[in-house]
Design a protein around this motif. Structure first.
Motif, PDB file in Angstrom:
ATOM      1  N   GLY A  42       0.812  -1.210   0.000  1.00  0.00           N
ATOM      2  CA  GLY A  42       0.000   0.000   0.000  1.00  0.00           C
ATOM      3  C   GLY A  42       0.843   1.256   0.000  1.00  0.00           C
ATOM      4  O   GLY A  42       0.508   2.245  -0.656  1.00  0.00           O
ATOM      5  N   GLY A  43       1.952   1.228   0.736  1.00  0.00           N
ATOM      6  CA  GLY A  43       2.822   2.392   0.800  1.00  0.00           C
ATOM      7  C   GLY A  43       3.414   2.739  -0.546  1.00  0.00           C
ATOM      8  O   GLY A  43       3.482   3.917  -0.927  1.00  0.00           O
ATOM      9  N   GLY A  46       0.950   4.283  -2.700  1.00  0.00           N
ATOM     10  CA  GLY A  46       0.718   5.656  -2.265  1.00  0.00           C
ATOM     11  C   GLY A  46       1.752   6.637  -2.783  1.00  0.00           C
ATOM     12  O   GLY A  46       1.486   7.846  -2.856  1.00  0.00           O
ATOM     13  N   THR A  47       2.921   6.171  -3.156  1.00  0.00           N
ATOM     14  CA  THR A  47       3.948   7.066  -3.693  1.00  0.00           C
ATOM     15  C   THR A  47       4.072   6.969  -5.210  1.00  0.00           C
ATOM     16  O   THR A  47       4.379   7.950  -5.874  1.00  0.00           O
ATOM     17  N   ALA A 275       2.049  12.479  -3.033  1.00  0.00           N
ATOM     18  CA  ALA A 275       1.962  11.176  -2.370  1.00  0.00           C
ATOM     19  C   ALA A 275       0.612  10.992  -1.694  1.00  0.00           C
ATOM     20  O   ALA A 275       0.059  11.924  -1.109  1.00  0.00           O
ATOM     21  N   TYR A 276       0.071   9.765  -1.818  1.00  0.00           N
ATOM     22  CA  TYR A 276      -1.177   9.351  -1.164  1.00  0.00           C
ATOM     23  C   TYR A 276      -2.390  10.159  -1.615  1.00  0.00           C
ATOM     24  O   TYR A 276      -3.382  10.262  -0.895  1.00  0.00           O
ATOM     25  N   GLU A 351      -7.452   3.888  -5.861  1.00  0.00           N
ATOM     26  CA  GLU A 351      -8.112   4.350  -4.643  1.00  0.00           C
ATOM     27  C   GLU A 351      -8.216   3.224  -3.621  1.00  0.00           C
ATOM     28  O   GLU A 351      -8.075   3.457  -2.417  1.00  0.00           O
ATOM     29  N   LEU A 354      -4.952   2.811  -1.906  1.00  0.00           N
ATOM     30  CA  LEU A 354      -4.617   3.902  -0.998  1.00  0.00           C
ATOM     31  C   LEU A 354      -5.452   3.882   0.276  1.00  0.00           C
ATOM     32  O   LEU A 354      -5.247   4.726   1.152  1.00  0.00           O
ATOM     33  N   THR A 356      -6.634   3.143   3.932  1.00  0.00           N
ATOM     34  CA  THR A 356      -5.801   3.007   5.139  1.00  0.00           C
ATOM     35  C   THR A 356      -5.511   1.554   5.509  1.00  0.00           C
ATOM     36  O   THR A 356      -4.365   1.215   5.836  1.00  0.00           O
ATOM     37  N   VAL A 359      -2.706   0.350   3.259  1.00  0.00           N
ATOM     38  CA  VAL A 359      -1.444   1.039   3.518  1.00  0.00           C
ATOM     39  C   VAL A 359      -0.794   0.530   4.795  1.00  0.00           C
ATOM     40  O   VAL A 359       0.418   0.285   4.841  1.00  0.00           O
ATOM     41  N   THR A 450       3.200   6.635  10.398  1.00  0.00           N
ATOM     42  CA  THR A 450       4.372   7.466  10.122  1.00  0.00           C
ATOM     43  C   THR A 450       5.620   6.878  10.757  1.00  0.00           C
ATOM     44  O   THR A 450       6.681   6.794  10.131  1.00  0.00           O
ATOM     45  N   TRP A 516       9.798   9.043   2.287  1.00  0.00           N
ATOM     46  CA  TRP A 516       9.201   8.383   3.446  1.00  0.00           C
ATOM     47  C   TRP A 516       9.370   9.193   4.715  1.00  0.00           C
ATOM     48  O   TRP A 516       8.550   9.099   5.617  1.00  0.00           O
TER      49      TRP A 516
END
Length: 593
Positions: A42-43, A46-47, A275-276, A351, A354, A356, A359, A450, A516
């Motif tokens: 997912g990360g 997101g980028t 991002a995201y 979508e 992305l 949560t 991710v 994070t 990141w």
């Protein structure tokens, strides 16, 4: 500088690792590597946006090509464990006492956080099962809203704030949304928000919450399994591996066969504008920076099957088992790292990727169940298999990282106490060190997403440093140790391509770490530099400035032989060029503004 040697100093409580497995055992121990895709699928979406599936494919191909260099240098050391970093350190020791242990240390810095990161995701799955957050349309939520419909006044400041943030909506929309939020908050189990202690420190937070304690129990369970030695570990992982790999193959193939792939989810192939956020961007400097950030973090997963050669001194026949272990582990990863990200993106779309739960990893099992048309029962089964997949990756990480610490101690890079081995042939002092360090890291990983990705990025800085040193160790060994028999010799062009990839990876790190966290690159350099006091203590305090006599016995070298530097100035120029690539790429590539 003259490098001197001394007789090995034995630990009175230590034994040796056991030659108990063949390449199949190492294959099953390394079978946890494909599960690492779940850490950042997912990360990376997101980028990188719709380019994500290509990032996984390209990164996996690079990792597979690089593995041939590692297979060659591993064959030079049939009596060492600990993986490519140990074999690479033996190439660099002629040129710098500090660069050589940096290879070993950075490999450990890269691998050991898999324990804590994997346990944090597995704990999230268990917590979701035991204390789920109610859905917005759940009966108890709707009943709470009905019973508290008058709790928010029409002139409440909360409504004004909501309307300011949601232009075009009505006051009734605000009341409905706020009531839903309040209902979910009121009905969420207290275990989801309880914490014994929480605090922020610099760029990260840490929390001793329920997920932390669940993760700690999982970590202790892995320790108990590995306490039995490599043969017992391989036996357990064989069955867990089959339970994990087969469903991952099914999820990767079934949606393609059943026509669930939406081909529009792969185009246009452009980076994100930010991002995201799902809006497409363009191939400008900001877009390329996001893509390089994806390539940077993907390497942490796709290159990881090199752990299959961590067990060379535990192979019954290292001359043949070493190459087979890394080759077949690589083929498995090529298959799964290509199929799984491709299918996820094709079914879920950008979508969906992305969201949560994708991710942070906690909703991957539910997504997999949807892909194979499963019901609630299938979802529950896949949740259990996902926890097993994470446990598999954790076991792989502890097995590999502990042996890196063990061999680093045996060879004189790391403190002596790490060389202790129990009666089963397990490096228990190194395993305890892994465990203690990861309990601290686990508190950070369990705090928030994070902090999770900050740990991941910092550890990957170490991994890219290790990767750079060891890909270049291939040609250094060719020059300095051409006389040593190589059970398997990589084609020269592949060795050269691996060297080129070392610099490409350095560019990924310089440009992509900031995606990141703005401090990730510099925090990674700081973590790498910690080897300096550790090595100085071992080498000059414990060993009085001399290396153990057996450190390079596989190369048939005498103490005076290391004074001969056949590669001349080339290794030093390589280090300078690598650092220049990192700094220039960090300066040139900037996040979209």
């Amino acid at each position: 500088m003259t490098t001197t040697f001394s007789p090995p100093v034995a630990d009175s409580g230590s034994q040796t690792l056991h030659r108990a497995i063949d390449w199949r055992g190492a294959f099953w121990v390394a079978s946890g590597v494909p599960a690492l895709v779940l850490f950042s699928i997912g990360g990376i979406a997101g980028t990188a946006g719709k380019v994500a599936f290509l990032i996984w494919i390209v990164s996996m191909i690079m990792g597979f090509i690089q593995s041939f260099t590692y297979a060659e240098i591993a064959g030079l050391f049939p009596n060492k464990s600990g993986g490519a970093s140990v074999y690479g350190a033996a190439a660099w020791v002629r040129y710098s006492k500090l660069i050589a242990p940096l290879s070993v240390w950075c490999n450990w810095v890269a691998w050991t956080p898999v324990l804590s990161l994997g346990c944090s995701i597995a704990a999230a799955y268990i917590l979701n099962a035991l204390a789920p957050i109610p859905a917005a349309d759940a009966p108890q939520v709707l009943a709470w809203i009905k019973a508290n419909a008058s709790s928010i006044a029409a002139d409440s400041p909360r409504i004004a704030e909501w309307l300011a943030a949601n232009a075009g909506k009505t006051a009734q929309d605000a009341i409905d949304a706020l009531l839903s939020q309040d209902a979910i908050a009121a009905l969420t189990p207290a275990a989801r928000t309880w914490t014994l202690f929480t605090h922020s420190l610099g760029p990260v937070s840490f929390s001793l919450n329920v997920a932390f304690f669940i993760g700690a129990v999982l970590m202790l369970l892995v320790f108990a399994i590995q306490h039995r030695g490599i043969l017992g570990t391989a036996s357990v992982q064989k069955y867990i591996g089959l339970l994990v790999i087969v469903p991952m193959l099914i999820v990767g193939i079934v949606p393609i066969l059943t026509g669930q792939i939406n081909w529009s989810n792969y185009s246009p192939i452009v980076p994100l504008a930010a991002a995201y956020a799902p809006e497409p961007g363009s191939w400008n400097i900001g877009g390329w920076t996001l893509i390089l950030g994806g390539m940077f973090i993907a390497a942490w997963s796709t290159y990881g099957f090199e752990t299959a050669i961590c067990y060379t001194s535990e192979f019954r026949n290292p001359k043949t088992d070493t190459f087979k272990a890394i080759f077949y582990s690589g083929l498995l990863c090529v298959l799964l790292y290509t199929l799984v990200p491709f299918t996820f993106q094709g079914v879920l779309g950008l979508e969906g990727m992305l969201a949560t739960p994708i991710v942070d990893g906690s909703g991957v099992a539910e997504a997999m169940a949807t892909m194979v048309g499963g019901s609630g029962f299938v979802t529950n089964i896949l949740v259990m298999l996902m926890i097993l997949a994470l446990m598999l990756s954790i076991m792989t990480a502890m097995a590999g990282s502990s042996r890196t610490l063990y061999q680093g101690s045996i060879d004189g890079w790391l403190p002596r106490y790490l060389s202790h081995v129990n009666s089963h042939g397990a490096p228990t002092s190194a395993m305890w060190t892994d465990l203690c360090v990861n309990l601290v890291v686990l508190a950070i990983a369990c705090a928030d997403a994070t902090s999770f990705f900050f740990i991941l990025a910092v550890s990957n800085v170490g991994y890219i440093i290790f990767n750079f040193l060891n890909l270049n160790a291939g040609w250094i060994h060719r020059i300095d140790n051409a006389h040593v028999e190589r059970p398997w010799r990589a084609p020269t062009w592949i060795l050269g391509l691996g060297t080129l990839f070392a610099f490409v990876n350095a560019a990924f790190m310089g440009a992509g770490a900031k995606v990141w966290n703005p401090l990730a690159l510099w925090a990674g350099f700081t973590a790498a530099a910690l080897i300096i006091p550790v090595f100085l203590f071992r080498h000059y305090v414990q060993d009085k400035g001399v290396f153990p006599a057996h450190m390079l016995e596989d190369l048939n070298l005498k103490p005076g032989d290391l004074a001969v530097k056949k590669a001349g100035i080339l290794p030093y120029l390589t280090l300078a060029a690598g650092l220049a690539v990192v700094l220039i790429s960090n300066w040139f590539f900037q996040l979209p503004g």
